[in-house]
Design an enzyme around this catalytic site. Structure first.
Site: not given
Ligand code: TRH
Length: 388
Positions: A30, A282-285
């Protein structure tokens, strides 16, 4: 904000200070949302933000300059504080946001109750496309023992919800993006004619092998960019190598796998913009892929009792509503297969055939989402903070 707290040792909050509390779930998650929100509140709304993170070591992946030993530090004009036990005694800001079901320490709640006026207290929830969200967005929940009221703030797809995070300069950055510069940065060769560029950011997935095999046996050349992360061991196993590192490039049939380093969020946006298809999670990507206005596949975070599959269905129902029946079916079948880890190879051909339709549809879908307004701006309005 004035405080009735008498302790002379309490640092006072800076003017127009917001506290954002971010629990790091599952070693990562998160922080992606909270880090983006904190920077946007500072840059676009002139607020002073203290971002409280419980697991600084995990957060460093996303914020590489972070010192995990420092109790307090400034990064990109955000004050990042260690959410330790006990929490340092500080006067709370005028708004206190607790993300993703985190619970505030009692000492901090008591300090909030001692402020005059009491801070606006926001419970920032997870994104969901389910129909009940709009009805619950903004609802109050009084604290049982203190004169404090927490309000639920739900990100969402429609007006009447909190909307989604989107920076004001997103469209400008997107329009200035140069794929050549992106390729130079990651040392990628020029695009081959007809090649399909895919980014693969997902959780571990039993269907991964079928997907890679479909690409490897397919007619079209696929260049698959895999950022460092949880899916990498599965990719290595399928390729028959003991491990993979950023910079590795391996070809098997029509598929070339290239491993990329985990990069800062703005660079990750560029990766999404450069590709023809993005696998996100997840959420942000997941949100960023929609702003990229390109076809995508969502790997939702798995929850107990398959609750996540209901959330997946709720989103898919909304997303496919503007597609032709065959494209809608292709999305539903492939996304379900990817999330269950079953039937991925069988559902890929129809999904691949639907990619041009999905690419045409993506800008309209993004425009529709923007009708709900940007989450940071909606939050500021909700908290009725005067904006100079
Ligand atoms: O990390 P995530 O799996 O996040 C999730 C969700 O938020 C979910 O709701 C939560 O409960 C769980 O975690 C524990 O996937 P998400 O949300 O896409 O977050 C990944 C972040 O990483 C996003 O901000 C994009 C970023 N990112 C980079 O900054 N650089 C990169 O090279 C990559 C691949 C991703």
């Amino acid at each position: 904000m004035t405080s009735k707290l008498q302790s002379p040792g309490f640092p006072t909050a800076p003017a127009r200070c917001w506290d954002v509390f971010c629990p790091v779930v599952d070693n990562f998650g998160d922080i992606g949302v909270c880090w983006r929100l904190a920077r946007q509140l500072v840059a676009e709304h002139g607020l002073a933000v203290r971002l409280w993170i419980d697991d600084l070591k995990s957060a460093r992946r996303l914020i590489p300059t972070l010192d995990p030993q420092a109790a307090c530090q400034w990064v990109e004009d955000v004050e990042i504080c260690h959410w330790a036990e006990p929490l340092p005694e500080v006067v709370p800001g005028e708004v206190v946001i607790v993300a993703f079901a985190g619970s505030l320490p009692n000492t901090f709640l008591t300090a909030m109750a001692c402020c005059a006026p009491c801070p606006r207290w926001i419970n920032l929830e997870y994104l969901s496309a389910e129909s009940w969200v709009a009805g619950c967005h903004g609802l109050p929940s009084p604290h049982p023992g203190l004169p404090l009221v927490q309000h639920f703030f739900f990100p969402g797809l429609d007006s009447g919800t909190g909307g989604l995070l989107r920076e004001a300069d997103h469209a400008v950055r997107r329009s200035q993006f140069s794929e050549d510069a992106f390729r130079r940065f990651f040392d990628l060769p020029p695009r081959e004619p007809g090649q399909c560029l895919v980014s693969l950011f997902s959780y571990e997935n039993p269907g991964l092998g079928e997907l890679l095999a479909s690409w490897s046996h397919g007619k079209r050349q696929v260049l698959c960019l895999v950022p460092e992360g949880r899916v990498l061991p599965g990719v290595a196993a399928w390729l028959g190598v003991s491990g993979l590192q950023p910079g590795d490039r391996i070809r098997k049939g029509s598929l070339t796998v290239t491993v990329l380093p985990f990069v800062e969020q703005s660079r990750y946006d560029e990766m999404l913009w450069a590709c023809d298809l993005n696998f996100v999670r997840g959420e942000d990507s997941f949100v960023r892929a929609q702003w990229a206005e390109l076809p995508f596949v969502w790997h939702i975070y798995a929850q107990q009792d398959d609750v996540h599959l209901e959330k997946l269905n709720a989103f898919m129902t909304r997303y496919v509503a503007g597609l032709t029946p065959s494209a809608a079916r292709a999305v539903e079948n492939f996304w379900r297969a990817w999330n269950r880890g079953e039937g991925v190879g069988a559902s890929w051909p129809a999904f691949e055939a639907a990619l041009p339709a999905l690419a045409s549809y993506a800008p309209a879908w993004s425009a529709h989402l923007q009708d709900a307004g940007d989450l940071a701006g909606n939050l500021v309005r909700f908290c009725k903070v005067e904006i100079e």
